[in-house]
Write an enzyme that holds these catalytic residues in place. Sequence first.
Site, PDB file in Angstrom:
ATOM      1  CG  HIS A   1      82.195  38.582   5.963  1.00  0.00           C
ATOM      2  ND1 HIS A   1      82.690  37.638   5.089  1.00  0.00           N
ATOM      3  CD2 HIS A   1      83.029  38.581   7.019  1.00  0.00           C
ATOM      4  CE1 HIS A   1      83.774  37.082   5.604  1.00  0.00           C
ATOM      5  NE2 HIS A   1      84.017  37.664   6.775  1.00  0.00           N
TER       6      HIS A   1
ATOM      7  CD  GLU B   1      88.859  31.699  10.035  1.00  0.00           C
ATOM      8  OE1 GLU B   1      87.762  31.560  10.590  1.00  0.00           O
ATOM      9  OE2 GLU B   1      89.958  31.459  10.575  1.00  0.00           O
ATOM     10  CB  VAL B   2      83.002  33.129   5.686  1.00  0.00           C
ATOM     11  CG1 VAL B   2      81.715  32.840   4.932  1.00  0.00           C
ATOM     12  CG2 VAL B   2      82.999  32.429   7.039  1.00  0.00           C
TER      13      VAL B   2
ATOM     14  CG  ASP C   1      81.341  36.636  14.276  1.00  0.00           C
ATOM     15  OD1 ASP C   1      81.852  36.979  13.199  1.00  0.00           O
ATOM     16  OD2 ASP C   1      81.675  35.581  14.894  1.00  0.00           O
ATOM     17  CB  ILE C   2      78.784  32.039  15.459  1.00  0.00           C
ATOM     18  CG1 ILE C   2      78.096  30.925  16.225  1.00  0.00           C
ATOM     19  CG2 ILE C   2      80.171  31.619  15.015  1.00  0.00           C
ATOM     20  CD1 ILE C   2      77.733  29.737  15.355  1.00  0.00           C
TER      21      ILE C   2
ATOM     22  CG  HIS D   1      84.197  41.262  10.708  1.00  0.00           C
ATOM     23  ND1 HIS D   1      84.088  40.143  11.505  1.00  0.00           N
ATOM     24  CD2 HIS D   1      84.786  40.841   9.551  1.00  0.00           C
ATOM     25  CE1 HIS D   1      84.600  39.092  10.879  1.00  0.00           C
ATOM     26  NE2 HIS D   1      85.025  39.490   9.682  1.00  0.00           N
TER      27      HIS D   1
ATOM     28  CG  ASN E   1      89.405  39.813   8.041  1.00  0.00           C
ATOM     29  OD1 ASN E   1      90.179  40.728   8.311  1.00  0.00           O
ATOM     30  ND2 ASN E   1      88.697  39.191   8.957  1.00  0.00           N
TER      31      ASN E   1
HETATM   32  P1  5GP Z   1      86.359  36.266   8.301  1.00  0.00           P
HETATM   33  O1  5GP Z   1      87.595  35.753   8.973  1.00  0.00           O
HETATM   34  O2  5GP Z   1      86.011  35.466   7.087  1.00  0.00           O
HETATM   35  O3  5GP Z   1      86.446  37.747   8.028  1.00  0.00           O
HETATM   36  O4  5GP Z   1      85.207  36.146   9.361  1.00  0.00           O
HETATM   37  C1  5GP Z   1      84.236  35.149   9.346  1.00  0.00           C
HETATM   38  C2  5GP Z   1      83.409  35.339  10.600  1.00  0.00           C
HETATM   39  O5  5GP Z   1      82.249  34.539  10.476  1.00  0.00           O
HETATM   40  C3  5GP Z   1      84.111  34.933  11.898  1.00  0.00           C
HETATM   41  O6  5GP Z   1      84.134  36.055  12.779  1.00  0.00           O
HETATM   42  C4  5GP Z   1      83.245  33.790  12.430  1.00  0.00           C
HETATM   43  O7  5GP Z   1      83.117  33.794  13.832  1.00  0.00           O
HETATM   44  C5  5GP Z   1      81.919  34.030  11.741  1.00  0.00           C
HETATM   45  N1  5GP Z   1      81.138  32.829  11.500  1.00  0.00           N
HETATM   46  C6  5GP Z   1      81.564  31.660  10.967  1.00  0.00           C
HETATM   47  N2  5GP Z   1      80.564  30.775  10.876  1.00  0.00           N
HETATM   48  C7  5GP Z   1      79.454  31.405  11.359  1.00  0.00           C
HETATM   49  C8  5GP Z   1      78.106  30.987  11.522  1.00  0.00           C
HETATM   50  O8  5GP Z   1      77.704  29.864  11.200  1.00  0.00           O
HETATM   51  N3  5GP Z   1      77.260  31.899  12.050  1.00  0.00           N
HETATM   52  C9  5GP Z   1      77.667  33.164  12.418  1.00  0.00           C
HETATM   53  N4  5GP Z   1      76.741  33.984  12.926  1.00  0.00           N
HETATM   54  N5  5GP Z   1      78.939  33.578  12.275  1.00  0.00           N
HETATM   55  C10 5GP Z   1      79.832  32.705  11.764  1.00  0.00           C
END
Ligand code: 5GP
Length: 126
Positions: free
Chosen positions: A110, A105-106, A39-40, A112, A97
């Site tokens: 996925h 958010e994405v 994760d970034i 984690h 999530n």
């Molecule tokens: P969500 O809230 O959708 O479950 O988590 C999305 C995750 O994707 C977040 O933890 C965020 O830091 C990670 N993320 C967003 N953009 C990128 C990216 O461009 N590269 C990587 N490696 N992680 C990302």
Amino acid sequence: MPVSGLAPYDDANIFARILRGEIPNRTVYEDEWVLAFHDINPQAPTHVLVIPKGKYVSFADFSTKASEAEIAGMIRAVGKVAQMLGLEEPGYRLLANLGEHGGQEVPHFHVHIFGGRPLGRMVMPA
Ligand code: 5GP
């Protein structure tokens, strides 16, 4: 901004772009079913995302539409990545999530994987 877990798949989402190689990532593991990468913005000493290669918006989408082979491939890969990272002992946390209340958010399904320190009993606070 949280997204809907039921929206149509958006080919421009960041994880689709990572899968197409348009954006770099720190890959941990890849096979025919998944890509796993750091994760970034890590929320724990180890914070890895495992994503299916298929186009699924959320767990709801994946769990209803993915094939048995895709589901098995994803679940086995999550376990394999955690094992590869040395997290089985002393343990780790999985999180998926979904949608606005889940804080997704994405819009590409996925999981984690968090580890590397005691994580407490409940999910991460907002
Ligand atoms: P969500 O809230 O959708 O479950 O988590 C999305 C995750 O994707 C977040 O933890 C965020 O830091 C990670 N993320 C967003 N953009 C990128 C990216 O461009 N590269 C990587 N490696 N992680 C990302």
